[in-house]
Write an enzyme that holds these catalytic residues in place. Structure first.
Site, short mmCIF file in Angstrom:
data_model
loop_
_atom_site.label_atom_id
_atom_site.label_comp_id
_atom_site.label_asym_id
_atom_site.label_seq_id
_atom_site.Cartn_x
_atom_site.Cartn_y
_atom_site.Cartn_z
N LYS A 153 -1.67 17.97 -14.23
CA LYS A 153 -1.76 16.38 -14.13
C LYS A 153 -2.96 15.61 -14.79
CE LYS A 153 -1.11 13.95 -9.57
NZ LYS A 153 -0.96 14.30 -8.17
N GLY A 164 -16.89 3.32 -1.11
CA GLY A 164 -15.54 2.96 -1.27
C GLY A 164 -15.25 1.75 -0.57
N THR A 188 0.91 -1.15 -0.15
CA THR A 188 0.01 -0.07 0.07
C THR A 188 0.78 1.22 -0.05
OG1 THR A 188 -2.10 0.92 0.94
CG2 THR A 188 -0.20 0.04 2.36
N ASN A 199 -10.06 17.04 -13.64
CA ASN A 199 -9.06 17.21 -12.46
C ASN A 199 -8.80 18.78 -12.14
OD1 ASN A 199 -7.16 16.01 -10.49
ND2 ASN A 199 -5.68 17.13 -11.78
N LYS A 229 3.58 1.48 -3.90
CA LYS A 229 3.01 0.83 -5.07
C LYS A 229 3.75 0.74 -6.14
CE LYS A 229 -1.96 0.81 -3.41
NZ LYS A 229 -3.05 1.05 -3.75
N GLY A 288 -4.62 11.29 -9.70
CA GLY A 288 -3.31 10.66 -8.93
C GLY A 288 -3.35 9.18 -9.20
N GLY A 289 -2.44 8.59 -8.05
CA GLY A 289 -2.19 6.93 -8.22
C GLY A 289 -3.52 6.30 -8.21
N ALA A 290 -4.48 6.64 -7.55
CA ALA A 290 -5.87 5.81 -7.55
C ALA A 290 -6.63 5.96 -8.63
CB ALA A 290 -6.76 6.31 -6.19
P1 ATR Z 1 -3.35 9.46 -4.97
O1 ATR Z 1 -2.05 8.51 -5.45
O2 ATR Z 1 -3.86 8.66 -3.34
O3 ATR Z 1 -4.54 9.22 -6.08
P2 ATR Z 1 -2.31 11.94 -5.28
O4 ATR Z 1 -1.38 11.44 -6.29
O5 ATR Z 1 -1.89 12.82 -4.34
O6 ATR Z 1 -3.19 10.72 -4.54
O7 ATR Z 1 -3.46 12.63 -6.17
C1 ATR Z 1 -4.71 13.32 -5.56
C2 ATR Z 1 -5.68 13.67 -6.65
O8 ATR Z 1 -6.77 14.30 -5.72
C3 ATR Z 1 -4.98 14.70 -7.69
O9 ATR Z 1 -5.54 14.52 -8.65
C4 ATR Z 1 -5.40 16.05 -6.79
O10 ATR Z 1 -5.71 17.04 -7.88
P3 ATR Z 1 -4.50 18.09 -8.43
O11 ATR Z 1 -3.81 17.24 -9.29
O12 ATR Z 1 -5.11 19.33 -8.85
O13 ATR Z 1 -3.66 18.19 -7.09
C5 ATR Z 1 -6.77 15.59 -6.24
N1 ATR Z 1 -7.13 16.31 -5.20
C6 ATR Z 1 -6.63 16.39 -3.91
N2 ATR Z 1 -7.22 17.31 -3.33
C7 ATR Z 1 -8.23 18.04 -4.02
C8 ATR Z 1 -9.28 18.98 -3.57
N3 ATR Z 1 -9.19 19.71 -2.67
N4 ATR Z 1 -9.95 19.41 -4.58
C9 ATR Z 1 -9.94 18.90 -6.02
N5 ATR Z 1 -8.74 17.88 -6.20
C10 ATR Z 1 -8.14 17.39 -5.27
#
Ligand code: ATR
Length: 285
Positions: free
Chosen positions: A159, A250, A67, A154, A71, A133-135
């Site tokens: 990104k 979830g 986790t 996004n 990963k 992000g990764g998920a």
């Molecule tokens: P993970 O690997 O767990 O998916 P991550 O790589 O940090 O986590 O990715 C988080 C995602 O959630 C990103 O797409 C982020 O958007 P940004 O690219 O703009 O950072 C999104 N995210 C996180 N907090 C957010 C918020 N308050 N509002 C909108 N999008 C958010």
């Protein structure tokens, strides 16, 4: 876990940082016990996944869940990686085949299987993934595999566009998505939204009053899924339900990816409902 620990008791593990709140040990040990398997599943909070992989080899750990934050990093230390996991660029499961370490990813199908239960085939459906992000990557590859029409939504353009390009999807800025309630009304005929999946942490405890989606977007024909399971019914899911959408929480994804892991570990199909009941007893505490 095994009823009695003996010299032949096998070891399964989860590696991550943090892992102190993980409910995987509870669920896997309950399943091992349920099926009378002489094994235990333990959580290890480690800082260096290279050493984690060395431990798998040295101790003959039979299988491991991987986790956050390992990963992606773990890939270079394994002997063989499943094709889908290579595409996703992330491994969440390691199987020790007599010293040969094989990595795969059960997050991807873990997301699409409960969705398919809620809505049938994903083929041709317009699926909007919030986050990049990764998920989001794992879920996006799952949706593509099921031939869904994918749109990455996004907050940050860079990104979002980069993931969209990679998975051959459209990109829509979150701001525009949320501003465009016409998506669910007039433009709906051209661009129906069939499914919305939140893959960000927005709405996760303690920020339970936040949602990444403008509630005006929802209509009763949509299926809405959140990968956040703490709380079980996030604000986004509550809003969606109030608008008549079908919702997928979830915990479903968590259970499906865990069940797939258990099957890879032991060859036994895991009972989803039992897993969910056990998880809920822990989450309600
Ligand atoms: P993970 O690997 O767990 O998916 P991550 O790589 O940090 O986590 O990715 C988080 C995602 O959630 C990103 O797409 C982020 O958007 P940004 O690219 O703009 O950072 C999104 N995210 C996180 N907090 C957010 C918020 N308050 N509002 C909108 N999008 C958010």
């Amino acid at each position: 876990m095994a009823k009695q620990i003996t010299p032949s008791t096998k070891l399964y593990a989860i590696f991550g940082k943090p892992v102190s709140h993980s409910i995987s040990p509870l669920i896997h040990n309950m399943l091992l016990n349920e099926f009378g398997i002489d094994a235990v599943y333990l959580a290890f909070e480690i800082s260096d996944i290279k050493k984690g992989v060395e431990a798998i080899r040295a101790l003959g750990i039979k299988g491991a869940s991987i986790t956050i934050p390992f990963k992606e990093d773990i890939i270079k230390y394994l002997d063989e990686i499943d094709d889908t996991a290579i595409k996703i660029g992330a491994v969440n499961t390691v199987i020790n085949k007599n010293g040969h370490l094989w990595g795969c990813n059960t997050d991807c199908d873990g997301a699409t299987k409960p969705l398919k239960e809620a809505t049938g085939s994903l083929e041709g459906k317009q699926v909007y993934i919030i986050g990049a992000g990764g998920a989001a990557r794992a879920v996006a590859f799952g949706v593509k595999k099921e031939l869904g029409k994918l749109i990455i939504v996004n907050r940050s353009k860079d990104k979002g566009q980069s993931l969209a390009k990679e998975v051959e999807a459209e990109f829509l800025p979150l701001e525009l998505f949320n501003g465009s309630t016409h998506l669910s009304s007039s433009r709906n005929r051209d661009y129906p939204i069939d499914i919305i999946i939140n893959t960000t942490s927005v709405g996760m405890n303690p920020n339970i009053d936040e949602s990444p989606v403008n509630p005006e977007i929802f209509n009763k024909n949509m299926v809405v899924m959140d990968i956040v399971y703490n709380p079980l019914k996030t604000k986004m899911l509550k809003d969606a339900q109030s608008s008549g959408c079908k919702i997928v929480d979830g915990l479903s994804m968590f259970i499906y990816q865990g069940a797939a892991q258990f099957e890879l570990f032991t060859g036994i199909k895991a009972p989803h409902q039992l897993m969910r009941d056990i998880a809920l007893t822990q989450l309600m505490r």
